[in-house]
Design a protein around this motif. Structure first.
Motif, PDB file in Angstrom:
ATOM      1  N   PRO A  68     -21.313  -2.224  10.129  1.00  0.00           N
ATOM      2  CA  PRO A  68     -22.454  -3.114  10.365  1.00  0.00           C
ATOM      3  C   PRO A  68     -22.221  -4.499   9.736  1.00  0.00           C
ATOM      4  O   PRO A  68     -22.612  -5.505  10.296  1.00  0.00           O
ATOM      5  N   ALA A  69     -21.547  -4.548   8.604  1.00  0.00           N
ATOM      6  CA  ALA A  69     -21.348  -5.840   7.934  1.00  0.00           C
ATOM      7  C   ALA A  69     -20.175  -6.623   8.513  1.00  0.00           C
ATOM      8  O   ALA A  69     -20.245  -7.838   8.654  1.00  0.00           O
ATOM      9  N   LEU A  70     -19.082  -5.935   8.866  1.00  0.00           N
ATOM     10  CA  LEU A  70     -17.862  -6.646   9.241  1.00  0.00           C
ATOM     11  C   LEU A  70     -17.556  -6.593  10.730  1.00  0.00           C
ATOM     12  O   LEU A  70     -16.620  -7.239  11.196  1.00  0.00           O
ATOM     13  N   GLY A  71     -18.312  -5.819  11.465  1.00  0.00           N
ATOM     14  CA  GLY A  71     -18.072  -5.735  12.900  1.00  0.00           C
ATOM     15  C   GLY A  71     -17.015  -4.706  13.228  1.00  0.00           C
ATOM     16  O   GLY A  71     -16.826  -3.731  12.495  1.00  0.00           O
ATOM     17  N   LEU A  72     -16.255  -4.965  14.317  1.00  0.00           N
ATOM     18  CA  LEU A  72     -15.229  -4.009  14.760  1.00  0.00           C
ATOM     19  C   LEU A  72     -13.917  -4.276  14.043  1.00  0.00           C
ATOM     20  O   LEU A  72     -13.470  -5.407  13.949  1.00  0.00           O
ATOM     21  N   GLY A  73     -13.322  -3.218  13.544  1.00  0.00           N
ATOM     22  CA  GLY A  73     -12.031  -3.355  12.884  1.00  0.00           C
ATOM     23  C   GLY A  73     -11.332  -2.012  12.892  1.00  0.00           C
ATOM     24  O   GLY A  73     -11.568  -1.196  13.786  1.00  0.00           O
ATOM     25  N   PHE A  74     -10.476  -1.794  11.895  1.00  0.00           N
ATOM     26  CA  PHE A  74      -9.694  -0.562  11.874  1.00  0.00           C
ATOM     27  C   PHE A  74      -9.703   0.066  10.495  1.00  0.00           C
ATOM     28  O   PHE A  74      -9.636  -0.641   9.479  1.00  0.00           O
ATOM     29  N   ARG A  75      -9.796   1.387  10.470  1.00  0.00           N
ATOM     30  CA  ARG A  75      -9.572   2.108   9.220  1.00  0.00           C
ATOM     31  C   ARG A  75      -8.113   2.543   9.239  1.00  0.00           C
ATOM     32  O   ARG A  75      -7.668   3.221  10.154  1.00  0.00           O
ATOM     33  N   CYS A  76      -7.354   2.061   8.270  1.00  0.00           N
ATOM     34  CA  CYS A  76      -5.917   2.316   8.273  1.00  0.00           C
ATOM     35  C   CYS A  76      -5.538   3.236   7.126  1.00  0.00           C
ATOM     36  O   CYS A  76      -6.106   3.141   6.036  1.00  0.00           O
ATOM     37  N   GLY A  77      -4.563   4.093   7.397  1.00  0.00           N
ATOM     38  CA  GLY A  77      -4.072   5.012   6.375  1.00  0.00           C
ATOM     39  C   GLY A  77      -2.683   4.587   5.912  1.00  0.00           C
ATOM     40  O   GLY A  77      -1.825   4.266   6.730  1.00  0.00           O
ATOM     41  N   PHE A  78      -2.476   4.563   4.594  1.00  0.00           N
ATOM     42  CA  PHE A  78      -1.211   4.103   4.018  1.00  0.00           C
ATOM     43  C   PHE A  78      -0.647   5.165   3.070  1.00  0.00           C
ATOM     44  O   PHE A  78      -1.388   5.972   2.525  1.00  0.00           O
ATOM     45  N   LEU A  79       0.660   5.076   2.835  1.00  0.00           N
ATOM     46  CA  LEU A  79       1.293   6.002   1.892  1.00  0.00           C
ATOM     47  C   LEU A  79       0.884   5.691   0.459  1.00  0.00           C
ATOM     48  O   LEU A  79       0.874   6.560  -0.397  1.00  0.00           O
ATOM     49  N   GLY A  80       0.549   4.437   0.196  1.00  0.00           N
ATOM     50  CA  GLY A  80       0.151   4.028  -1.148  1.00  0.00           C
ATOM     51  C   GLY A  80      -0.198   2.552  -1.125  1.00  0.00           C
ATOM     52  O   GLY A  80      -0.196   1.914  -0.075  1.00  0.00           O
ATOM     53  N   LEU A  81      -0.483   2.014  -2.307  1.00  0.00           N
ATOM     54  CA  LEU A  81      -0.933   0.623  -2.378  1.00  0.00           C
ATOM     55  C   LEU A  81       0.133  -0.388  -1.974  1.00  0.00           C
ATOM     56  O   LEU A  81      -0.151  -1.397  -1.352  1.00  0.00           O
ATOM     57  N   LEU A  82       1.378  -0.103  -2.343  1.00  0.00           N
ATOM     58  CA  LEU A  82       2.446  -1.040  -1.991  1.00  0.00           C
ATOM     59  C   LEU A  82       2.600  -1.075  -0.468  1.00  0.00           C
ATOM     60  O   LEU A  82       2.698  -2.140   0.133  1.00  0.00           O
ATOM     61  N   HIS A  83       2.572   0.100   0.129  1.00  0.00           N
ATOM     62  CA  HIS A  83       2.654   0.191   1.583  1.00  0.00           C
ATOM     63  C   HIS A  83       1.531  -0.634   2.222  1.00  0.00           C
ATOM     64  O   HIS A  83       1.761  -1.395   3.164  1.00  0.00           O
ATOM     65  N   MET A  84       0.343  -0.533   1.661  1.00  0.00           N
ATOM     66  CA  MET A  84      -0.797  -1.283   2.188  1.00  0.00           C
ATOM     67  C   MET A  84      -0.562  -2.794   2.100  1.00  0.00           C
ATOM     68  O   MET A  84      -0.795  -3.530   3.061  1.00  0.00           O
ATOM     69  N   GLU A  85      -0.060  -3.238   0.958  1.00  0.00           N
ATOM     70  CA  GLU A  85       0.197  -4.673   0.799  1.00  0.00           C
ATOM     71  C   GLU A  85       1.246  -5.157   1.787  1.00  0.00           C
ATOM     72  O   GLU A  85       1.136  -6.256   2.336  1.00  0.00           O
TER      73      GLU A  85
END
Ligand code: GTP
Length: 598
Positions: free
Chosen positions: A334-351
């Motif tokens: 509701p706040a950010l609109g349409l986007g994606f929930r993404c899954g990562f192996l860890g924080l470095l992978h996310m960055e």
């Protein structure tokens, strides 16, 4: 006979102990590297990897080495990624080897990752050759490292090779030890094909390419292969080895390491740990230990600025062709609109994913604070997975919330033990073990909720120990926790993307800190902004941002030209990472406040 001339090995080391530098030296010695290529460290290919000095993608280099016994050997150097996010990949690439060089920085000694990878290599029965590196440095303490090698690893310190990748010391000795000590691969070319995938990448010309170790049989152009975990079949278009350039070969046989291309469109079809066999003459048993990549951390990625949802979907689609570990699904906030929930192996992978989307695909995005996966037992007896804190069911329906735990190894000079214990206690850690690696070096083992490690644990550990402690971890399972969800309201409206889950004992402190932090990072608006942290209907902390005064604005624009330019420049920068919420502009930092609120 052929097998006796092959050696397959990895270099295992803690970050910065000099793995890439040594690998370059080995290649140089075997004439596998040209002057121009020397400029960029070869094993690290991607731009970001180079910038961060971290090796992410595994690769396998074939070296030709003429040993002192007069024989020509083929050495396959298999690279391993140096970060906990990629622990499974490390285990698969070690499975492709018969031996490993265990590299220890002579000025640092054994660190957390050294120990973690050492155990992995030992469990796989690899021959381990200790190498004491950076002996060119005046602060090198070879005797201390030798004692550690004996006391901590239980290896013969006299076997350790003294080396310097930088100064080129001990290189030939290392190559001789590889040939003499590491057993040659065993395998049978006449048996059905059995090959292990230990890495993959997407090549615009070849399609998805697999790096493999052949255990039995033979693979060549035209072979109809089957991937045993999915049963999918492809026809091989090319096999070869990196020398270090991708070089096509007639075939790869039992004992060999190399690459396979088969017009595969998607890297997700080539799963690390999977077994490749011959579709016409399959092996009865796959290589054990296959495990599909599983995301450990989730975050919302939302388009902002001039990027549309469609732009972002296209970019994610293209990007994920080259990253088998990334998962994503459409999410509506509701706040950010349409986007994606993404899954990562860890924080470095996310960055890494975030940076590459921005840099290579020109995507402007905002990320929500990362969270772990919670398991929720409902009163109905049903168990669900929660990947987005805002989707936690109403408290009245919940029987119990379970959170993931890790087992952490921390190695540090003993004078910081007190500081570490205090930090870990704040992070709800439970001590599991304590010993000394040598007189001045302590090794602590803890169980810690993974969520606590996501939030600034590593930074705090480094600060508490002046950068001396090292840290490595492994996921161990789920445990029940006394957890609550905190919602954030801006001018009375809940912002779903800011909800987070935290331990009850910390709720008030974290709620307070996050509200204060947001007060700092949200720019003043023309009207008053109220920020509140709530649990259910109860407000636990609040703050107000006073409206912008007109004369401040006027002053800014009255200034000299360069200052004005700078300001405009800054505003443009800032724009990129802003999201409009109602009338309020929320900067990226607001969404990540939780990471610093503990
Ligand atoms: P990751 O890829 O991040 O795991 O690091 P790495 O282990 O590959 O280390 P790398 O080879 O990038 O070296 C790390 C730093 O140590 C660099 O600044 C190197 O220049 C330096 N270094 C590497 N080997 C030596 C050595 O033998 N002597 C000295 N003095 N410095 C070295």
């Amino acid at each position: 006979e052929r097998l006796k001339k092959i050696r397959n090995f990895s270099i295992i080391a803690h970050v910065d102990h000099g793995k890439s530098t040594l690998a370059d030296r080995l290649m140089e010695f075997c004439n596998a590297i040209t002057e121009r290529e020397k400029e960029d460290q070869l094993l690290d290919t991607l731009e970001i990897e180079k910038e961060r000095g971290i090796t992410i993608k595994l690769q396998a280099i074939r070296l030709n080495y003429k040993a002192k016994d007069g024989e020509n050997y083929i050495l396959h150097l298999i690279d391993t990624p140096g970060h906990v996010d990629f622990g499974y990949e490390v285990s698969r690439s070690l499975t492709a080897c018969e031996g490993a060089l265990l590299l220890i920085d002579a000025t640092q000694g054994i660190e957390a990752q050294t120990l973690a990878t050492f155990w992995q290599a030992l469990n796989l029965d690899l021959e381990i050759i200790p190498v004491i590196n950076k002996i060119d440095l005046p602060s090198a303490d070879v005797d201390r490292i030798k004692r550690q090698i004996e006391d901590v690893l239980g290896l013969d310190p006299e076997e350790a090779i003294l080396a310097s990748g930088k100064a080129g010391i001990g290189i030939e000795e290392i190559l001789e030890a590889i040939v003499k000590k590491i057993p040659h691969p065993k395998g049978d070319e006449s048996k059905p094909l059995k090959a292990l995938i230990f890495d993959s990448y997407y090549d615009p010309y070849r399609g998805a390419v697999a790096f493999i170790r052949v255990f039995d049989g033979e693979i060549k152009k035209g072979t109809k292969i089957r991937l045993m975990s999915t049963g999918k079949e492809f026809e091989v278009t090319e096999v070869g080895a990196q020398m270090p350039k991708m070089t096509a070969l007639d075939s790869l046989k039992a004992g060999d390491v190399g690459y396979v291309a088969a017009s595969i469109k998607d890297v997700k079809d080539i799963r690390v740990g999977d077994t490749i066999t011959d579709a016409k003459n399959p092996t009865p048993e796959p290589i054990p230990g296959f495990r599909p990549a599983k995301p450990m951390v989730y975050a919302g990625l939302y388009p902002t600025g001039s990027t549309t949802f469609e732009d972002m979907r296209d970019a994610l689609e293209k990007y994920s062709i080259n990253d088998a570990a990334l998962t994503y699904e459409v999410e509506s906030s509701p706040a950010l609109g349409l986007g994606f929930r993404c899954g990562f192996l860890g924080l470095l992978h996310m960055e890494i994913v975030q940076e590459r989307l921005e840099r290579e695909y020109d995507i402007e995005l905002i990320t929500t604070a990362p969270n772990v996966i919670y398991k929720v037992k409902l009163k109905t007896g049903e168990e669900i997975e929660v990947r987005n804190p805002s989707q936690l069911p109403d408290i009245s329906k919940i029987q119990a919330i379970l959170e993931p735990y890790i087992e952490a190894d921390i190695i540090s000079p003993s004078e910081y033990i007190g500081a570490i214990m205090q930090l870990v206690q704040e992070k709800r850690g439970i001590q599991k073990g304590f010993d000394y690696l040598d007189k001045n070096t302590a090794h602590l083992r803890y169980e810690i909720p993974m969520a606590e490690v996501l939030f600034d644990f590593h930074d705090k550990l480094k600060t508490a120990t002046r950068g001396y402690a090292s840290f490595d971890y492994d996921f161990i399972g789920y445990k029940e926790g006394d957890l609550v969800k905190i919602d954030i309201k801006i001018n009375g409206e809940p912002v779903d993307a800011l909800s987070f889950i935290v331990h009850k004992d910390k709720a008030y402190r974290v709620g307070r800190n996050i509200v204060d932090k947001m007060k700092e990072v949200i720019p003043k608006q023309l009207f008053e902004v109220r920020i509140q942290a709530t649990i259910g209907s109860k407000v636990i902390a609040s703050a107000k941002i006073a409206p912008l005064r007109r004369d401040v604005l006027a002053k800014c624009y009255g200034g000299d030209v360069t200052r004005k330019k700078k300001l405009l420049e800054k505003q443009k920068e800032g724009k990129k990472r802003m999201k409009q919420f109602g009338k309020v502009e929320l900067p990226q930092e607001a969404f990540l406040s939780i990471l610093k609120a503990d």
